[in-house]
Design an enzyme around this catalytic site. Sequence first.
Site, mmCIF file in Angstrom:
data_model
loop_
_atom_site.group_PDB
_atom_site.id
_atom_site.type_symbol
_atom_site.label_atom_id
_atom_site.label_comp_id
_atom_site.label_asym_id
_atom_site.label_seq_id
_atom_site.Cartn_x
_atom_site.Cartn_y
_atom_site.Cartn_z
ATOM 1 C CB SER A 145 11.354 -25.189 -20.681
ATOM 2 O OG SER A 145 10.474 -25.140 -21.780
ATOM 3 C CE1 TYR A 158 7.167 -23.525 -17.565
ATOM 4 C CE2 TYR A 158 7.881 -23.249 -19.843
ATOM 5 C CZ TYR A 158 7.721 -24.047 -18.727
ATOM 6 O OH TYR A 158 8.117 -25.374 -18.762
HETATM 7 P P1 NAD Z 1 3.980 -31.624 -13.431
HETATM 8 O O1 NAD Z 1 2.934 -30.567 -13.252
HETATM 9 O O2 NAD Z 1 3.565 -33.034 -13.584
HETATM 10 O O3 NAD Z 1 5.018 -31.561 -12.230
HETATM 11 C C1 NAD Z 1 5.400 -30.350 -11.616
HETATM 12 C C2 NAD Z 1 5.883 -30.645 -10.217
HETATM 13 O O4 NAD Z 1 6.189 -29.405 -9.562
HETATM 14 C C3 NAD Z 1 4.830 -31.336 -9.380
HETATM 15 O O5 NAD Z 1 5.416 -32.381 -8.652
HETATM 16 C C4 NAD Z 1 4.347 -30.244 -8.437
HETATM 17 O O6 NAD Z 1 3.919 -30.743 -7.187
HETATM 18 C C5 NAD Z 1 5.608 -29.416 -8.279
HETATM 19 N N1 NAD Z 1 5.283 -28.074 -7.833
HETATM 20 C C6 NAD Z 1 4.506 -27.171 -8.465
HETATM 21 N N2 NAD Z 1 4.366 -26.062 -7.706
HETATM 22 C C7 NAD Z 1 5.097 -26.280 -6.577
HETATM 23 C C8 NAD Z 1 5.351 -25.512 -5.412
HETATM 24 N N3 NAD Z 1 4.818 -24.298 -5.224
HETATM 25 N N4 NAD Z 1 6.128 -26.041 -4.445
HETATM 26 C C9 NAD Z 1 6.635 -27.291 -4.591
HETATM 27 N N5 NAD Z 1 6.444 -28.053 -5.671
HETATM 28 C C10 NAD Z 1 5.673 -27.550 -6.648
HETATM 29 O O7 NAD Z 1 4.816 -31.159 -14.670
HETATM 30 P P2 NAD Z 1 6.122 -31.753 -15.378
HETATM 31 O O8 NAD Z 1 5.861 -31.708 -16.819
HETATM 32 O O9 NAD Z 1 6.567 -33.016 -14.752
HETATM 33 O O10 NAD Z 1 7.152 -30.571 -15.055
HETATM 34 C C11 NAD Z 1 8.416 -30.760 -14.457
HETATM 35 C C12 NAD Z 1 9.364 -29.686 -14.963
HETATM 36 O O11 NAD Z 1 9.571 -29.876 -16.362
HETATM 37 C C13 NAD Z 1 8.829 -28.256 -14.793
HETATM 38 O O12 NAD Z 1 9.863 -27.424 -14.361
HETATM 39 C C14 NAD Z 1 8.409 -27.873 -16.198
HETATM 40 O O13 NAD Z 1 8.487 -26.492 -16.427
HETATM 41 C C15 NAD Z 1 9.429 -28.635 -17.019
HETATM 42 N N6 NAD Z 1 9.033 -28.854 -18.427
HETATM 43 C C16 NAD Z 1 7.971 -29.670 -18.734
HETATM 44 C C17 NAD Z 1 7.631 -29.832 -20.073
HETATM 45 C C18 NAD Z 1 6.490 -30.721 -20.510
HETATM 46 O O14 NAD Z 1 6.151 -30.706 -21.709
HETATM 47 N N7 NAD Z 1 5.896 -31.522 -19.626
HETATM 48 C C19 NAD Z 1 8.346 -29.180 -21.076
HETATM 49 C C20 NAD Z 1 9.420 -28.367 -20.703
HETATM 50 C C21 NAD Z 1 9.759 -28.215 -19.377
#
Ligand code: NAD
Length: 269
Positions: A145, A158
Amino acid sequence: MDSTTLTGKRALVTGSVQGIGLEIAKALARSGAEVILHGLPDDAAHAAARMQLSDITEREALSLSSDLSDGSQTERMMNEAQTNGPIDILVNNAGIQFTAPFQEMPRQKWDAILAINLSAAFDTMRLALPGMMARGYGRVINIASVHGLVASIHKAPYVASKFGLVGLTRVVALEAAQAGTRDSGGVTANCICPGWTETSILEPQIAARAALFNGDRNAGIQDLLSEKQPSGRMSKPEEIGRLVVWLCDPAAHNLTGVAIPIDGGWTAQ
Ligand code: NAD
């Protein structure tokens, strides 16, 4: 890059039944890779994700359920994923978020965020890397991130987990650097560092910001963006998928140990 660049490669993407992970899985499948999906147990979500992949490739995707906060489940998942062949591409994407002022942050949120966002990646890399290094090709792509590069208030666990993931990835990159050859593609480990990206993980933050504008969701989103992301645009998850595919190209054999922001200029400030 043509659509068969990754033919013959097997990829595991954690947290790939929705959000950024699902778009990464689809992008890898479009490039010819055999993709293994993963998520928390939820039959409907797994079936829907498998359906999306089968629209891209004839192959029926394997989808694995496990809770990444439990190391023994992660180990079982890695064994299952490698039953029918080795993992060439490992994308540690699963992650969770929780916001609160530091002094009010519940201890169990700290434990859960560190376990899922950081320790799970330690386990998956530990179990996939030996095979990658022996074969001379491997790609570890950790979805960190912007919060692996800069801090924000109210996100202590985080930010700690994502800074940790960036550091851990650099160590792995160094230790794997001499594996393979230019022709085989080598073994690389990198982070992608998204800024605001349109997925459900943002919903609590969007809702909190919209509440400041009488519940106007768009006004809340614009306010979040204007505070941190100079482009004023959210990223789409599929844009991250395209960078993942590019990092997997054998031509990227010397691109290792980096943390690449996709953040509209957030970390350039
Ligand atoms: P999201 O919530 O849509 O997806 C998160 C995924 O992680 C889901 O598939 C969920 O099932 C899985 N997950 C959560 N807890 C879990 C567990 N205990 N065991 C197994 N799987 C688990 O969110 P996203 O935005 O697609 O996030 C994906 C990655 O991108 C994350 O690491 C997040 O930190 C990172 N990220 C997202 C953003 C954003 O703005 N969306 C920004 C920076 C980083």
